[in-house]
Design a protein around this motif. Structure first.
Motif, short mmCIF file in Angstrom:
data_model
loop_
_atom_site.label_atom_id
_atom_site.label_comp_id
_atom_site.label_asym_id
_atom_site.label_seq_id
_atom_site.Cartn_x
_atom_site.Cartn_y
_atom_site.Cartn_z
N GLY A 46 0.81 -1.22 0.00
CA GLY A 46 0.00 0.00 0.00
C GLY A 46 0.84 1.26 0.00
N ARG A 47 1.91 1.27 0.81
CA ARG A 47 2.81 2.45 0.85
C ARG A 47 3.46 2.68 -0.52
NH1 ARG A 47 4.81 0.00 5.35
NH2 ARG A 47 6.81 -0.47 4.35
N ALA A 49 2.32 1.73 -3.45
CA ALA A 49 1.31 2.17 -4.40
C ALA A 49 1.00 3.65 -4.23
CB ALA A 49 0.03 1.34 -4.25
N VAL A 50 0.89 4.11 -3.01
CA VAL A 50 0.63 5.54 -2.78
C VAL A 50 1.80 6.37 -3.32
CG1 VAL A 50 0.43 7.31 -0.97
CG2 VAL A 50 -0.95 5.22 -0.84
N CYS A 53 1.53 6.39 -7.08
CA CYS A 53 0.45 7.29 -7.53
C CYS A 53 0.93 8.74 -7.54
CB CYS A 53 -0.77 7.17 -6.61
SG CYS A 53 -1.77 5.73 -6.96
N GLN A 54 1.75 9.10 -6.57
CA GLN A 54 2.24 10.48 -6.50
C GLN A 54 3.17 10.82 -7.65
OE1 GLN A 54 3.81 10.51 -2.52
NE2 GLN A 54 1.79 10.83 -1.61
N GLU A 80 -3.30 -2.70 -5.64
CA GLU A 80 -3.02 -1.62 -4.68
C GLU A 80 -3.12 -0.24 -5.33
OE1 GLU A 80 -2.81 -1.75 -1.40
OE2 GLU A 80 -3.15 -3.92 -1.50
N ARG A 83 -6.72 0.61 -5.40
CA ARG A 83 -7.13 1.08 -4.06
C ARG A 83 -6.70 2.53 -3.85
NH1 ARG A 83 -7.73 -2.21 0.45
NH2 ARG A 83 -6.34 -3.75 -0.49
N ALA A 84 -5.44 2.83 -4.17
CA ALA A 84 -4.91 4.18 -3.95
C ALA A 84 -5.64 5.22 -4.80
CB ALA A 84 -3.41 4.21 -4.24
#
Length: 192
Positions: A46-47, A49-50, A53-54, A80, A83-84
């Motif tokens: 998750g980290r 993927a975030v 995304c950035q 993920e 999700r993000a």
């Protein structure tokens, strides 16, 4: 995340392997990034993927309808990323060698797609997956990947946003240095 922080994540879970590897691209390397190990921890996935995304510009993120990833390598990070981004995430499979949507997955005509991969080396799998999305009626507006190991040479035909660029040398079958050729070869990827 900085490049060093991303590599620290790989090292923390023994996902940066050393030996002699035949990559999915057909090229050989003394290093392999085992993204399945990297992504086996949901919090870490998750980290990452975030952070990935950035890397994608806001105007592109705002156009995305669906996240698509090729099986196997892109499955977890694609999920993920969905999700993000707050979008559905589906995947392509190639049971007979050509990517297709299966399992009841479909794209609305003209759907704007973010393609998500784990590692891009030559871009061959990505280009095949992008072509499959077009056959399925969608349009890939960009690709994101955890790792670009192409040395910046992969031409995907769409904007490409890797989390990190890692330039481990790779070799064609007839270019393998003697010291690497002396090590037994392992083929850890999903492509036959």
């Amino acid at each position: 995340m900085t490049d060093d922080e991303v590599l620290a994540e790989f090292r923390s879970c023994d996902a940066l392997l050393e030996g002699h590897f035949k990559l999915s691209s057909g090229r050989h390397s003394a290093f392999y990034l085992q993204c399945a190990r990297l992504l086996m921890n949901a919090d870490r996935a998750g980290r990452l993927a975030v952070a990935l995304c950035q890397k994608i510009p806001r105007d592109i993120r705002s156009r995305i309808d669906t996240v698509v990833s090729p099986a196997m390598g892109g499955l977890i990070i694609g999920h993920e990323m969905g999700r993000a981004l707050g979008k559905d995430a589906i995947f392509l499979e190639r049971p007979e060698g050509t990517f297709h949507l299966r399992r009841g997955f479909r794209l609305d005509p003209g759907a704007k797609v973010l393609m998500v991969e784990d590692v891009v080396t030559t871009g061959l799998s990505s280009r095949e997956a992008i072509a499959a999305v077009a056959r399925e009626g969608g349009e890939v507006v960009a690709e994101a990947a955890l790792v670009d190991r192409s040395g910046g040479t992969a031409d995907l035909g769409v904007p490409f946003f890797p989390l990190v660029e890692i330039n481990f040398p790779t070799y064609a079958e007839d270019e393998i240095p003697p010291e690497l050729a002396a090590v037994p070869v392992t083929k850890p990827g999903s492509r036959k």
